[in-house]
Design an enzyme around this catalytic site. Structure first.
Site, PDB file in Angstrom:
ATOM      1  N   TYR A  83      38.676  31.570  38.576  1.00  0.00           N
ATOM      2  CA  TYR A  83      38.485  31.983  37.185  1.00  0.00           C
ATOM      3  C   TYR A  83      38.061  30.784  36.352  1.00  0.00           C
ATOM      4  CZ  TYR A  83      39.328  35.218  33.284  1.00  0.00           C
ATOM      5  OH  TYR A  83      39.172  36.066  32.218  1.00  0.00           O
ATOM      6  N   ASN A 102      38.035  54.525  35.443  1.00  0.00           N
ATOM      7  CA  ASN A 102      39.476  54.771  35.487  1.00  0.00           C
ATOM      8  C   ASN A 102      40.290  53.491  35.479  1.00  0.00           C
ATOM      9  OD1 ASN A 102      38.396  54.413  38.156  1.00  0.00           O
ATOM     10  ND2 ASN A 102      40.405  54.982  38.976  1.00  0.00           N
ATOM     11  N   SER A 103      39.636  52.369  35.214  1.00  0.00           N
ATOM     12  CA  SER A 103      40.348  51.102  35.019  1.00  0.00           C
ATOM     13  C   SER A 103      40.996  51.092  33.644  1.00  0.00           C
ATOM     14  CB  SER A 103      39.367  49.931  35.140  1.00  0.00           C
ATOM     15  OG  SER A 103      38.428  49.970  34.063  1.00  0.00           O
ATOM     16  N   MET A 143      33.743  43.319  39.961  1.00  0.00           N
ATOM     17  CA  MET A 143      34.642  43.683  41.051  1.00  0.00           C
ATOM     18  C   MET A 143      33.915  43.785  42.387  1.00  0.00           C
ATOM     19  SD  MET A 143      37.340  46.382  39.410  1.00  0.00           S
ATOM     20  CE  MET A 143      36.086  47.634  39.094  1.00  0.00           C
ATOM     21  N   TRP A 185      33.425  38.312  27.395  1.00  0.00           N
ATOM     22  CA  TRP A 185      34.666  37.740  27.920  1.00  0.00           C
ATOM     23  C   TRP A 185      35.681  37.751  26.784  1.00  0.00           C
ATOM     24  CZ3 TRP A 185      35.438  31.916  29.418  1.00  0.00           C
ATOM     25  CH2 TRP A 185      36.663  31.770  30.074  1.00  0.00           C
TER      26      TRP A 185
END
Length: 401
Positions: A97, A206-207, A308, A331
């Site tokens: 990250y 659906n996140s 993802m 972000w």
């Protein structure tokens, strides 16, 4: 009594693993005075998940015990009520990250270590005499990312947290408001001038971000095409119904998205090219994202906030030249750090929606954390966030700590 009565025994140590089950019923929230493990010298005992180096959570995380001195001047001693397990938190542990909490020996660890976690709901146990706006019993959230929230207690300066009105809210709702719902809110508001009746399309629907976007869009009169990962049989049907109940206009699988006639189907749903989606929200990348981009109206915008699929965006020249599409990123951590007042206003508005029942919680999987919880239970839950289909967002629920 869990706290030593002599100062010499308040030294830090690493907790050995235990074999408790990973998931249990939600722990009871104990009265404030009962939850305070204080030594005769006023020191609060605390535990934190820490990591001394980057790598897989199962290899790097340990559970560390330390002591917190009584607060003075502008310091607050906080007890964590709830803290979610977000993908970005795992990425920070892995070292993939862009930002990470600092590695220090402030907690008395054998080597410089960091505490993971960026979101939480805290309760103020005690405040120094110089604190002006926050007092004992108040609920607060981190003002910025990188605080390190996967711990039972923490001591910070007053300006490192933001007080929230706890009335009508649960710790879980407060702990999970500042990343996913804020991301959805800002992407729908800041990149295209969407008006009632306009369409947007999103993958990862659906996140946590996707569910918030569906509900916010429906509240604002927007229509949405929601892409979800393909699930077989009754599970897929149930997810489709759930998304429609949240406010989605159309729900399709990622497999359908990649079919040749998908762009034509979008035109049928939107009643022609003039009503094509103006905005696409992307958290997957690769062919999935490009298939969404092909459905956008001329001059439309794709906003990427995740990857993802770990695949690049291969933008065709025709999308840029003939359709004049924009490809931008968002972000929320950087936005919030640059716009702290606007972030607070957004959070307050979202909490108001939650309080009124207009914005529903995401499904969550409770991970109980009490004083006797062992490292293995906690690390197993963290590692579980890396698995495929999950029943909900993992969230540490702090009981008698």
């Amino acid at each position: 009594m869990k706290c030593a009565t002599r100062l010499s025994s308040c030294r830090s140590s690493v907790i050995s693993p235990s074999s408790h089950p990973a998931f249990r019923p939600k722990p009871t929230l104990f009265p404030l005075d009962r939850r305070r493990h204080i030594s005769a010298y006023g020191y609060t005992q605390a535990k934190a998940l820490v990591y001394p180096n980057h790598g897989p959570p199962s290899d790097t995380l340990t559970l560390h015990t330390h002591s917190i001195s009584p607060p003075h001047s502008n310091l607050l001693t906080l007890r964590t009520l709830a803290a979610p397990l977000n993908p970005a938190d795992i990425n920070q542990i892995q070292g993939t990250y862009p930002t990470a909490p600092p590695f220090t020996q402030n907690l008395g660890t054998p080597q410089p270590s960091a505490v993971p976690g960026n979101e939480a709901c805290f309760e103020v146990l005690s405040a120094g005499s110089g604190c002006k706006n926050v007092g004992k019993g108040d609920w607060v959230i981190p003002r910025r990312t990188g605080l390190g929230t996967w711990r039972t207690h923490v001591q910070v300066e007053e300006d490192k947290v933001v007080k929230v009105d706890r009335d009508g809210l649960t710790p879980e709702q407060v702990a999970t408001v500042s990343v996913n719902p804020v991301t959805a809110y800002r992407m729908l508001k800041d990149f295209e001038d969407l008006k009632e009746g306009d369409w947007f399309i999103q993958n990862g629907a659906n996140s946590g971000v996707g569910r918030a976007a569906v509900q916010l869009g429906a509240m604002w009169g927007l229509k949405s095409i929601c892409i979800v990962r393909r699930r077989e049989g009754a599970e897929g049907d149930a997810l489709r119904r759930e998304m429609l109940e949240l406010g989605a206009t159309v729900v399709v699988s990622d497999q359908e998205l990649l079919e040749r006639d998908f762009a034509k189907r979008v035109q049928d749903w939107t009643k022609g090219e003039k009503q094509l989606p103006k905005l696409a929200l992307n958290c997957v990348g690769g062919d999935n994202a490009m298939a969404m981009a092909k459905t956008l109206a001329e001059g439309g915008t794709m906003v990427s906030y995740g990857a993802m699929g770990k695949l690049p965006l291969r933008v065709g020249a025709s999308m840029l030249i003939f359709k004049d599409l924009r490809f931008l990123g968002f972000w929320v951590s950087r936005w919030g750090d640059r716009m702290p007042e606007e972030k607070k206003e957004t959070i307050d508005e979202l909490l108001g929606m939650i309080r009124e029942g207009k914005l529903k919680d995401v499904p969550m999987v409770d991970v109980p954390w009490s004083w006797d919880t062992g490292k293995d239970e906690l690390v197993k839950a963290v590692q579980g966030t890396l698995e495929g289909f999950r029943k909900g967002k993992g969230i540490f629920q702090f009981g008698d700590t």
